[in-house]
Design a protein around this motif. Sequence first.
Motif, PDB file in Angstrom:
ATOM      1  N   ARG A  24       4.529  -4.442  -5.985  1.00 44.74           N
ATOM      2  CA  ARG A  24       4.600  -5.711  -5.274  1.00 44.74           C
ATOM      3  C   ARG A  24       5.867  -5.783  -4.446  1.00 44.74           C
ATOM      4  O   ARG A  24       6.915  -5.315  -4.866  1.00 44.74           O
ATOM      5  N   ARG A  25       5.770  -6.377  -3.269  1.00 46.39           N
ATOM      6  CA  ARG A  25       6.924  -6.474  -2.373  1.00 46.39           C
ATOM      7  C   ARG A  25       7.860  -7.593  -2.820  1.00 46.39           C
ATOM      8  O   ARG A  25       7.418  -8.677  -3.170  1.00 46.39           O
ATOM      9  N   ASN A  26       9.157  -7.302  -2.810  1.00 47.53           N
ATOM     10  CA  ASN A  26      10.174  -8.297  -3.148  1.00 47.53           C
ATOM     11  C   ASN A  26      10.347  -9.227  -1.955  1.00 47.53           C
ATOM     12  O   ASN A  26      10.655  -8.798  -0.858  1.00 47.53           O
ATOM     13  N   PRO A  60       0.807  -1.234   0.000  1.00 45.31           N
ATOM     14  CA  PRO A  60       0.000   0.000   0.000  1.00 45.31           C
ATOM     15  C   PRO A  60       0.838   1.281   0.000  1.00 45.31           C
ATOM     16  O   PRO A  60       0.394   2.310  -0.491  1.00 45.31           O
ATOM     17  N   ARG A  61       2.061   1.206   0.544  1.00 43.45           N
ATOM     18  CA  ARG A  61       2.898   2.413   0.602  1.00 43.45           C
ATOM     19  C   ARG A  61       3.461   2.793  -0.767  1.00 43.45           C
ATOM     20  O   ARG A  61       3.544   3.963  -1.102  1.00 43.45           O
TER      21      ARG A  61
END
Length: 50
Positions: free
Chosen positions: A24-26, A19-20
């Motif tokens: 997509r987060r690694n 959300p920040r």
Amino acid sequence: MIRKLKSGEYRIYSIKTDPRTGKRRNLGTFATREAAERHEREIQFFKRRH
């Protein structure tokens, strides 16, 4: 979600977007696809346990 990078390595990304950042987060980079798939299964197992 596993994607191949230009360098030939494989990276795991989270399914949901962060959300920040809106991306997509690694979740880790691996030399082989098998290693990435193995770790992805470990992540799924951990998510179901808690």
